[in-house]
Structure formats: structure tokens, C-alpha cells
Design a protein around this motif. Sequence first.
Motif, PDB file in Angstrom:
ATOM      1  N   VAL A 159     -13.466 -45.692 -89.227  1.00 16.97           N
ATOM      2  CA  VAL A 159     -13.573 -44.469 -88.670  1.00 16.97           C
ATOM      3  C   VAL A 159     -13.111 -43.286 -89.550  1.00 16.97           C
ATOM      4  O   VAL A 159     -11.950 -43.322 -89.960  1.00 16.97           O
ATOM      5  N   VAL A 160     -13.892 -42.101 -89.840  1.00 18.76           N
ATOM      6  CA  VAL A 160     -13.647 -41.227 -90.642  1.00 18.76           C
ATOM      7  C   VAL A 160     -13.520 -39.718 -89.872  1.00 18.76           C
ATOM      8  O   VAL A 160     -14.714 -39.509 -89.535  1.00 18.76           O
ATOM      9  N   ASP A 161     -12.424 -39.213 -90.048  1.00 22.17           N
ATOM     10  CA  ASP A 161     -12.402 -37.636 -89.877  1.00 22.17           C
ATOM     11  C   ASP A 161     -12.535 -36.831 -90.856  1.00 22.17           C
ATOM     12  O   ASP A 161     -12.155 -37.078 -91.980  1.00 22.17           O
ATOM     13  N   ALA A 162     -13.822 -36.278 -90.949  1.00 22.97           N
ATOM     14  CA  ALA A 162     -14.315 -35.667 -92.007  1.00 22.97           C
ATOM     15  C   ALA A 162     -14.766 -34.008 -91.699  1.00 22.97           C
ATOM     16  O   ALA A 162     -15.408 -33.454 -92.208  1.00 22.97           O
ATOM     17  N   ILE A 163     -13.735 -33.717 -90.609  1.00 19.63           N
ATOM     18  CA  ILE A 163     -13.814 -32.364 -90.262  1.00 19.63           C
ATOM     19  C   ILE A 163     -13.776 -31.247 -90.990  1.00 19.63           C
ATOM     20  O   ILE A 163     -14.687 -30.446 -91.012  1.00 19.63           O
ATOM     21  N   SER A 164     -12.934 -31.512 -91.900  1.00 22.20           N
ATOM     22  CA  SER A 164     -12.787 -30.302 -93.025  1.00 22.20           C
ATOM     23  C   SER A 164     -13.467 -30.569 -94.298  1.00 22.20           C
ATOM     24  O   SER A 164     -13.404 -29.674 -95.011  1.00 22.20           O
ATOM     25  N   SER A 165     -14.014 -31.690 -94.505  1.00 22.98           N
ATOM     26  CA  SER A 165     -14.763 -32.062 -95.530  1.00 22.98           C
ATOM     27  C   SER A 165     -16.187 -32.083 -95.822  1.00 22.98           C
ATOM     28  O   SER A 165     -16.793 -31.661 -96.649  1.00 22.98           O
ATOM     29  N   PHE A 166     -16.739 -32.290 -94.496  1.00 22.68           N
ATOM     30  CA  PHE A 166     -18.268 -32.333 -94.292  1.00 22.68           C
ATOM     31  C   PHE A 166     -18.761 -30.964 -94.862  1.00 22.68           C
ATOM     32  O   PHE A 166     -18.400 -29.833 -94.340  1.00 22.68           O
ATOM     33  N   LEU A 167     -19.676 -31.044 -95.435  1.00 24.82           N
ATOM     34  CA  LEU A 167     -20.633 -29.953 -96.222  1.00 24.82           C
ATOM     35  C   LEU A 167     -19.576 -29.106 -97.411  1.00 24.82           C
ATOM     36  O   LEU A 167     -20.081 -28.222 -98.176  1.00 24.82           O
ATOM     37  N   ALA A 168     -18.598 -29.653 -97.798  1.00 26.93           N
ATOM     38  CA  ALA A 168     -17.577 -29.122 -98.813  1.00 26.93           C
ATOM     39  C   ALA A 168     -17.198 -30.185 -99.825  1.00 26.93           C
ATOM     40  O   ALA A 168     -17.509 -29.748-101.177  1.00 26.93           O
TER      41      ALA A 168
END
Lengths: 357, 357
Positions: A159-168
Motif C-alpha cells: 500500500v503506497v501513499d503517493a499523495i504528494s508524489s503522483f504527477l510530480a
Amino acid sequence: MLNFSLGPVMMEQEIREIGSEQIPYFRTDEFSKLMLENEELLKKCIGATGTSRVIFLTGSGTAAMEATIMNLFHERDKLLIVNGGSFGARFKEICNIHGLHSEEIHLEYGEDLTERHLEKYDGQGFTGFLINVHETSTGVLYDMDIVKSFCERNQLLVVVDAISSFLADRYDMSEFNINATILSSQKAMALPPGISFVVLDEKSQERVLHNSVKSLYFNFKSYLNDGRRGQTPYTPAVSILLQLRKKLQLVDENGVSEVIANVSSIARDFRMKIKGLPLEIAASSLSNAVTPLKPTGKMAADEIFTYLKDNHDIYVCPNGGSLRRVLFRVGHIGAITESDNNELIKALLSMKEKSIL
Amino acid sequence: MLNFSLGPVMMEQEIREIGSEQIPYFRTDEFSKLMLENEELLKKCIGATGTSRVIFLTGSGTAAMEATIMNLFHERDKLLIVNGGSFGARFKEICNIHGLHSEEIHLEYGEDLTERHLEKYDGQGFTGFLINVHETSTGVLYDMDIVKSFCERNQLLVVVDAISSFLADRYDMSEFNINATILSSQKAMALPPGISFVVLDEKSQERVLHNSVKSLYFNFKSYLNDGRRGQTPYTPAVSILLQLRKKLQLVDENGVSEVIANVSSIARDFRMKIKGLPLEIAASSLSNAVTPLKPTGKMAADEIFTYLKDNHDIYVCPNGGSLRRVLFRVGHIGAITESDNNELIKALLSMKEKSIL
């Protein structure tokens, strides 16, 4: 106002305009169609498998983190958590609250995750792995290749929290072999805050269907079920979902890698321009989303935040807790340009000239 | 587009404009000040005691219903629920999920709550009472005076979902002796959906502080704590909170009773104008927020909804489940005028003339 924080961030004109439109009633075929389009575009942008599904959860990123853990795991699981800052710590807190057996790999602020950290957990009976691909509180981007290799050889549900990484940063669920990804509207998607998304692969969906969740609002079964016809079980943040479609269409037209290249170039531009300022970049493995900065001059981190806000109408992103005085962050996500970077640099230079920085 | 649904509803121009502005960073003194102002204005508009507090929960109304029950009650409680439709049933479902002992007063659709329904529960050891003051699914407004009298003599903790009634019907927490009220942004407050509010009196706050809640996101303790300095524990729907302040300022300037009188007059106007149409008002105790209508002519309720949407770009509010064919609702909340009523009546009359209604 210039906003270099990490959410809410500056929004594009086309997205902002939707925010002032009247909101349509949503229990309609038209809205269902829009939602199914949102699901397909989101899956495409994140490299999800064709059979993956998206949960649209009205709530903060933390709601999505908690709901995901509640839906995918149970008491018989044994979870490994990478805790390199406040968002890693949040995963641990959620596991504790829900009585889930978990251990954490504790990293100092700015410290990379290495193969060495992971290998001692090989063959220890873990069943799940929780990580914030970009630990937003410190700006460290973890190496997903070593995570992938560790999780594959131990057969963990990832499970990955990619909240601040997705599209960056480059992020591809299929390539990294991720089972569930948590996203939120107000980071690099540059939408207003209020809604989060969880992309579930087939294995995760199986977990949802066979798990028993002691919550109505957080029970993904109803979201999976209603989502099949493009609906949500409860009134969602409709206006953000309209903005989401526009955003995903724009991303799809430009191409995800082009969107990421743009964030990367804004980040590089800023990092180059701060040379000569009494600011030290406080991590080696950096996300394109943000530059964590340690002031080395006269002014503490929290004072720099306040000074820029009060004197220049510029928001950077302060840190809380024990990092409050020593660290602040400059975001590169949202509708930020090189000329915005120049404004911030100009403000920092003027502070240096006044001998206050 | 004309929207007579029950949320999201039509928004005023001043509120819409805020929706297209850039969103400021929110961990600031300025935003804290705005939030404390929101809390005070909301308390004032709802007649809460001076020591009451407001929880700002990013989520749908259902999230607030569930979180409130989780925070205010425990296994030793015995709850009485008024179930006159799908929102009453939702209270029951939440209690069941969380293992709370509850009984329900089941009302048929359109049926009023009377003293007779309540008196048989006198002295039965109940500790809490749950009611949707306006059962949105059927349009029935319950008599809060008999609820007050029953709850006072049985010393019950009273939790009211006033989501679709607040600012549409007279509602005063002190006068009705309510301990907790649940509100949501997208009904008569006429803001975008995405955030809910729970107003807690001192007794409710005591319950929160002494209860143990198995959730991070739904734990009101952190909201009460951070709220003291005008903050929320997790990123809230910032833009809606900016719109909320504007809305509450407007309500405060005009006076709550004036705002309610306006909704009431729009409702009266509509109810007068439908005379002669094959539509029967399907309840006797009506909220100003909505008129529930039972078609008595050729077209079923769900077909009327679809016809108005497809041919007139007008949204009324359909019903689901067993009421789908027999009931639809026309809302009177949000930026609706008498001239909007005329448009809807004109459309219905043209359907009648075509002999399809």
C-alpha cells in the motif's frame, strides 16, 4: 498571493473557473458517465491494471489512509511500515488504533531508505507493506525499486501513499507492482482539498470483498459496488470531481511524463537559483514536488515562513513539531512557473541584503 | 440549468466567486481567525450555548453521522432512533455496525411522529435519542417540542441530524435542548458538498473527552483540541470553509429568521402554484426545505425527473428504493426564486397539456 505550500496549491485558470459554476445534481447518468471517465483516466495516469478500480472518498488524505488500512488488513496480518516522518508515523498510529500487528523502520529526517534497512525483515512473516513514496514532511523520495524487490520476494501486499508524489514523480502501479495507491486532490493534481482517491488492484479488491469493516462511511464494499455504475454511496464533493475530469483530460492530452517533466524543471530551476542563499537542501533523495530547506543563517525556519507571508504575500510550507525551527519546504507543484520562482528568490535575496536571513 | 434538488443546490453569486479564487495556505493565523469566526457565527445561527463547540469534518453528512455516534456513545448506552425513511435507517445501520444497543420507532413514509409513538418508550432505560429533524427522503418535518419533552423527562442525550433543515426551518439548539447537531455544507447553507459540521454542547463534549474511539480520522478529541486555535487535525476542504464564512456573514446580516422566512415563502409559492397539476403533496408535516410529491397522473415519479432533466434542463430530486416510482421531491433551498418556481410550473403545465403527465 504566491503559494509554494504543499496543498492546497495554485490552481490553473481552467480548473478555477469550474469552481464558480453551479453544481449539477449528481444522481444522473451524466454524472455517472463523468465518474467512469474519471476512473479510467486516473487508472491510465497511474499505470494501474485494467481490472483496477478507484474509490472516490470525500475526506482528507488521512481518511483515505485509515480507510485503506481498515479495508485491506485484518488482525492476522503483520505489517511493515516505513516511518521517516509524520506521514509514516500516521500509518503506524492507524495500525495501533485498529489493533493491527505492525513494525516500523524508523528513518532520521532526510535519511534514504536502503536495501540494508529492508533486508533484516526478510522472511519474518510479514504480509503487508506501508510506505509514503514521498515522505511529504521531510521531502524524501523513497527508492521504489528496492521496495518492489523486497515486497516481491516476501509476497507482501503493498500500500503506497503517493499523495504528494503522483504527477510530480514517475509513479507506475504496474511497474512497481503496487496493490493500492492513496491519492488526494490538493497536491500535484492541483484541485481544491476535500476528496481522496484509492486505486485498488485485483488483489486489493479481493481483500476488500472478504474483509469485515466496522464502519459505514469507510466500507469500500459499497464504494466498489456503487462505483460500478459511476456513483458513490454518499454525496461526494461534486465540484472537485468535475474539476478532476478537466484536470485528468489536460494531463492525458499533454502526457503524464510531460506533466512530471514540467514539475521537475520548476524544481531544478529553484534549486539552482538558491545557490548563494543561506539555505541548505536537507535531503539527498528528492521528490520533484518539494525542496526541504534547512536555514543556515540568522533566521529560523518558522520565522522565514512568517516573514515571507507578512512582507511578500508568499507562502512557503512550514514544518511542525520538532522540525518547526530547523526545516521549511518550498513546493513545486500546482500552477507554479519559473517567474514565480524568481519572485520568491527575489524576496529571499532582499532578506539576505537586509542581513536578516 | 435549474436545480431544485436537495443538494448540491444553486449557490449565490458571491459564494460562487470564492470558488474560483486561489486557495490560501491554511496553517496560518489568518485562517485560524477565519475558522474561529466560522465557529462563532455557526453557533449563533443555530442557537448553541456559549460553551458549545463546532467540529469541522471534511466528509459527507454520513461521515458526520457515524463519527458523532462513535464519539458520543458506547456499549453501555441504549439508543432510541426515529426511523421514518432512509436517513433514519442510516442511524440504525451505524448503531448496528458499532455494536450499540438501539431500538427504532418505525414510521411509514409521510407519517408524523406523535406523542403516542414516544410514550411507550418512557422509563425503559434509554440513554440517547437519534433523530433526523427533517427526514429528507420523505420530506417529513418532526415536531421537536414533543421530542424535547420526551427526552427531558427521560434525560436522554439528544443527537439531531439537521442537515436538510438548518436555515430552512426554525431550529434552535438551546430552545430544543439538543446536545449535538449534525449539519452539512450542501443543503440550505448552499455551499458545495464536501464538508460537514457537528455542533456539540458541553455535555456532548464531556462524552467525547471520556470516550474511547477506534478511529484516527473520526476522533473528535483532536478536532476539539486543534479547533481551540482555529485549526483542524487534517487538511480540510479549505475553499468551502472560505465560502462558509461569507455565507454565515450574509445570514448574520440578514438575520436567521429572515433567511428562513424566505425559504418558507418560496415553498408556499410553489405549493400554491401546483394546484391543478396531477401531483399530491405526500406529507402533512412539511419542512420548508422541500415538497414531497406523489404523481397521480400518467407519469411515474422517476420518469418525471428524467423528462424534466432531458427536456427542460431542470433537476428535481428523485427518490430511490421502493419510493422510486411513487415519490419525487422539489427543493426550496439554495438560490431559488419565485421566477425559478414559475419555470418549473411552466414545464409541468406543458407536460400536462401534452397529456403525458
